[in-house]
Design a protein around this motif. Structure first.
Motif, short mmCIF file in Angstrom:
data_model
loop_
_atom_site.label_atom_id
_atom_site.label_comp_id
_atom_site.label_asym_id
_atom_site.label_seq_id
_atom_site.Cartn_x
_atom_site.Cartn_y
_atom_site.Cartn_z
N SER A 85 -20.97 20.91 47.64
CA SER A 85 -20.10 19.44 46.97
C SER A 85 -19.76 19.69 46.31
O SER A 85 -20.06 19.06 44.96
CB SER A 85 -20.90 18.32 47.61
OG SER A 85 -20.51 16.87 47.04
N ALA A 86 -18.05 20.01 45.84
CA ALA A 86 -17.68 19.42 44.13
C ALA A 86 -17.57 17.72 44.02
O ALA A 86 -18.19 17.84 42.91
CB ALA A 86 -15.65 20.09 45.03
N LEU A 87 -17.87 16.80 44.79
CA LEU A 87 -17.34 15.89 44.37
C LEU A 87 -18.92 15.72 43.87
O LEU A 87 -19.60 14.91 43.03
CB LEU A 87 -17.75 14.35 46.21
CG LEU A 87 -17.43 13.37 45.50
CD1 LEU A 87 -16.33 12.72 44.17
CD2 LEU A 87 -16.97 12.51 46.57
N GLY A 88 -19.73 16.16 44.60
CA GLY A 88 -21.57 15.87 43.98
C GLY A 88 -21.51 16.29 42.43
O GLY A 88 -21.73 15.81 41.78
N ALA A 89 -20.56 17.74 42.60
CA ALA A 89 -20.73 17.72 41.05
C ALA A 89 -20.35 17.81 40.17
O ALA A 89 -20.28 17.44 38.75
CB ALA A 89 -20.14 19.52 41.07
N LEU A 123 -10.00 11.34 46.19
CA LEU A 123 -8.54 10.80 46.88
C LEU A 123 -8.08 12.61 46.58
O LEU A 123 -8.15 12.39 44.79
CB LEU A 123 -8.06 9.10 47.09
CG LEU A 123 -6.60 9.73 47.10
CD1 LEU A 123 -6.29 9.51 48.66
CD2 LEU A 123 -6.21 7.63 46.79
N ASP A 124 -7.03 13.08 46.42
CA ASP A 124 -6.84 13.95 45.87
C ASP A 124 -4.66 14.26 46.08
O ASP A 124 -5.37 14.49 47.72
CB ASP A 124 -6.97 15.24 45.55
CG ASP A 124 -7.12 16.00 44.15
OD1 ASP A 124 -5.87 15.53 43.64
OD2 ASP A 124 -7.34 16.79 43.65
N HIS A 125 -3.76 13.92 45.25
CA HIS A 125 -2.60 14.51 46.52
C HIS A 125 -2.73 13.42 47.38
O HIS A 125 -1.66 13.93 48.87
CB HIS A 125 -2.53 15.58 46.29
CG HIS A 125 -1.63 16.64 45.53
ND1 HIS A 125 -3.52 16.69 44.49
CD2 HIS A 125 -1.55 15.74 43.81
CE1 HIS A 125 -3.03 17.16 43.64
NE2 HIS A 125 -1.54 17.10 43.75
N GLY A 126 -3.09 12.20 47.34
CA GLY A 126 -2.71 10.94 48.69
C GLY A 126 -3.78 11.56 50.07
O GLY A 126 -3.22 10.79 51.23
N ARG A 127 -4.41 12.83 49.84
CA ARG A 127 -5.88 12.85 50.99
C ARG A 127 -7.21 12.57 50.59
O ARG A 127 -7.25 12.97 49.52
CB ARG A 127 -5.57 13.99 51.94
CG ARG A 127 -4.53 14.52 52.31
CD ARG A 127 -4.08 15.79 51.91
NE ARG A 127 -2.46 16.64 52.65
CZ ARG A 127 -2.79 16.59 53.70
NH1 ARG A 127 -3.62 16.62 54.94
NH2 ARG A 127 -1.64 17.48 54.60
N ILE A 128 -7.79 11.87 51.26
CA ILE A 128 -8.93 11.88 50.66
C ILE A 128 -9.51 14.05 51.75
O ILE A 128 -10.26 13.90 52.74
CB ILE A 128 -9.89 10.98 52.05
CG1 ILE A 128 -9.37 9.56 51.44
CG2 ILE A 128 -11.49 11.86 51.97
CD1 ILE A 128 -9.70 8.75 52.82
N VAL A 129 -10.48 14.58 49.80
CA VAL A 129 -10.71 15.30 50.28
C VAL A 129 -12.12 15.75 50.72
O VAL A 129 -12.28 16.84 51.08
CB VAL A 129 -10.18 16.92 49.36
CG1 VAL A 129 -8.57 17.06 48.88
CG2 VAL A 129 -10.76 16.06 47.94
N GLU A 130 -12.66 14.28 50.60
CA GLU A 130 -13.92 15.34 50.04
C GLU A 130 -14.53 13.36 51.17
O GLU A 130 -14.33 12.57 49.97
CB GLU A 130 -14.71 15.58 49.67
CG GLU A 130 -16.25 16.35 49.76
CD GLU A 130 -16.76 17.33 48.57
OE1 GLU A 130 -16.50 17.12 47.44
OE2 GLU A 130 -18.30 16.94 48.47
#
Ligand SMILES: Nc1ncnc2c1ncn2[C@@H]1O[C@H](COP(=O)(O)OP(=O)(O)O)[C@@H](O)[C@H]1O
Ligand SMILES: [Mg+2]
Lengths: 246, 355
Positions: free
Chosen positions: B234-238, B214-221
């Motif tokens: 994947s940024a989240l994976g990293a 979650l970032d700035h109120g949206r699910i980005v990944e």
């Protein structure tokens, strides 16, 4: 000695030491009755009123700006008048309620009004120190507003409210002495009529000792109750309990 | 299961207010633990409050087991909330009530009989392993134990959804592990859908089936945890498994970063790679573990090969993805700086940097 000489004719009225208890003890009973009745009324009205004011405030369970402002102002007026002035200014009201403006019954009315205003603020302050997370958890657990007030807000604030009740009771003992000056009876009446107006040092001393002892007993009882109702303090007697500061 | 659809939350009026949640959709299946991560201020707690309808969503819907909870009146909401158990970061235990009395609260609110409360509380405390502490007060328990009491209380009304907002944040690693183990056990035994909100990446690795950032109120990944960990893009994976400091490559070698991308990576892949390429493979740094029993991880290796394409193909055959680190990027291999132990690195800033 010079004081006694100065009053001259009244000096003969001085109560002999052995008769002091007979004069002072019934007065003590009167004070206890007066303060007891007042404190019962104060708790019965002050606790719900304090909870109401707290929860009408922004962020409360039943937020209502206008009602909160009105109620808060009314309480502030009650709090800001010196007791003597309050007592004098509501004489017509007191007479309407009790049919008299003298004696214990008449003193109970202004004392209750002053006491309720005082205690409402104490309860409000105690409730404010209950963490809001606890209220959130209770709401998430399906509690109704009334259940939240009783189980969480008042439940958690019990030691703090008892601490405040102690302070309030002591203030009421003081008010009863002031009420005594307008003929309400009790220790205050004796202190003023015998000790002050007739310069009877023996009676004056006796009333002082009794008032000091009374206040000390109330404070000690209050402190005990605070400790007994705080689980942390109960087990850990070395630490002083958290009670609201005087 | 719980379905959150197009959830929008705005504090204040439409023009000057803040949009905290922006048309957010998220589902948690039965027996699934879905983690929501994000930097501080991303809107995680707002999501939690809106999910239990402690805060009214501006728009969107919350659907639990097919029933729409939004649009209910306050008195109906009180009943609806009982389908969602909530565990907060602050344990929220009443200090003047014993452990058993605290767990009994939701049952008291509901009006359950005394006998009913006693047996249910006994079951719950047994389940969280605190039966022997029933008559203790919260201040006599450790942080982890208090949180377990909070979990028992959240489960008192047999909810189908458990919502946890930073329930393990602020606990020591051992207590965190015990709470995480308990949540997984409960998920299996009670068929719970668990929405696990946290900013702690280690905990996500230990608990989550799926992760959403979650970032700035949206699910980005968002995606299944293992897939994200295996996706090199994947940024989240990293962020979940950041690279730690690696040794520098020898002058004749190039440093490569490779990532496990399939189940079938042979444990001796370094030897196999070396044989296949006909050159030694230096191990410069690695972090490999299993998540849900499946291998994930990455390694930094030194290769002295002329043909990068050949090496890439060999790596692919072994189930690895990756490539040489450009010299310019080499410095960023070591986000924490040399000599700083991995455990000292706060991952929250890394998360913010990734957004
Ligand atoms: N009651 C509120 N009124 C106004 N703004 C709020 C309120 N609650 C949260 N916010 C704002 O919403 C944003 C997200 O907060 P929060 O959900 O607590 O984030 P997180 O839990 O991810 O740290 C923050 O910018 C915060 O200032
Ligand atoms: Mg938060």
């Amino acid at each position: 000695m010079s004081a006694v000489l100065a009053v001259g004719p009244l000096a003969s009225v001085t109560v002999p030491p052995l008769e002091i208890p007979a004069l002072v003890l019934p007065a003590l009973v009167d004070t206890l009755i007066m303060v007891g009745i007042v404190m019962a009324i104060v708790v019965l009205v002050g606790v719900p009123l304090g909870a109401l004011v707290h929860n009408l405030a922004p962020g409360g369970l039943i937020e209502h700006r206008a009602l909160h402002t009105a109620l808060s102002w009314t309480i502030s007026v009650g709090r800001s008048l010196p007791f003597l002035i309050l007592m004098a200014s509501i004489v017509p009201f007191t007479r309407f309620i009790t049919g008299t403006n003298i004696g214990i019954a008449a003193a109970v009315v202004p004392m209750s009004i002053a006491g309720i205003a005082f205690f409402t603020r104490i309860v409000e302050n105690s409730l404010r120190s209950v963490p809001v997370e606890l209220v959130r958890v209770a709401r998430a657990s399906g509690a109704s507003p009334l259940q939240i007030v009783t189980s969480v807000q008042l439940g958690e604030a019990v030691p703090s409210i008892i601490g405040g009740l102690t302070i309030n009771t002591i203030a009421m003992i003081e008010y009863s002495a002031i009420a005594g000056t307008i003929g309400a009876g009790g220790i205050g009446y004796v202190a003023v009529t015998y000790g002050y107006q007739r310069f009877d040092h023996g009676v004056m001393l006796a009333t002082i000792v009794i008032l000091v002892a009374l206040v000390a007993v109330v404070q000690l009882t209050g402190d005990r109750l605070v400790r007994a109702t705080t689980p942390r303090a109960r087990r850990d007697r070395a630490n002083t309990p958290r009670s609201i500061p005087a | 299961m719980i379905q959150i659809e197009k959830l929008t939350k705005r504090y204040g009026d439409a023009e000057r207010g803040v949009l905290v949640l922006d048309s957010l959709s998220l589902g948690v299946a039965s027996r699934e633990i879905a983690a929501v991560v994000g930097p501080s201020g991303a809107g995680k707690s707002t999501l939690a409050q809106c999910t239990t309808l402690l805060e009214r969503p501006t728009s969107g819907s919350i659907i639990v087991n097919g029933d729409e909870l939004t649009g209910l009146r306050e008195s109906e909401l009180r009943l609806a909330r009982r389908r969602i158990g909530t565990v907060f970061q602050a344990d929220g235990l009443l200090s003047r009530r014993t452990v058993a009395q605290n767990v009994a609260l939701p049952l008291e609110y509901l009006g359950v009989t005394r006998a009913g409360i006693r047996s249910r509380v006994g079951d719950l405390l047994d389940r969280v392993g605190l039966l022997d502490k029933a008559q203790r007060y919260p201040h006599e328990l450790s942080g982890g134990q208090r949180q377990r009491v909070g979990i028992a209380r959240a489960l008192a009304l047999r909810p189908s959804v458990l919502l946890s907002d930073e329930a393990t944040s602020g606990l020591d690693p051992e207590s965190t592990a015990s709470v995480v183990a308990l949540l997984k056990e409960l998920r299996d035994e009670l068929d719970l859908s668990i929405l696990f909100i946290t900013h702690e990446m280690d905990t996500v690795l230990a608990v989550a089936d799926t992760v959403a950032r979650l970032d700035h109120g949206r699910i980005v990944e968002a995606g299944p945890l293992v897939d994200l960990l295996r996706d090199p893009d994947s940024a989240l994976g990293a962020t979940l498994r950041p690279y730690r400091s690696a040794l520098p490559a020898a002058p004749n070698e190039t440093a490569w970063r490779v990532q496990y991308s399939e189940d079938a990576v042979p444990p001796n892949w370094i030897a196999e790679l070396s044989t296949e390429l006909g050159t030694p493979v230096s191990l410069l740094g690695a972090s490999i573990e299993t998540v849900h029993g499946r291998a994930v991880g990455h390694a930094t290796i030194g290769l002295a090969v002329a043909d990068a394409g050949l090496a890439l193909a060999a790596l692919r055959r072994l189930g690895l993805e990756g490539g040489p680190i450009e010299p310019a990027a080499a410095g960023s291999v070591d986000e924490a700086g040399p000599g700083i132990p991995a455990t000292a690195v706060d991952r929250a800033p890394a998360l913010e940097a990734a957004s």
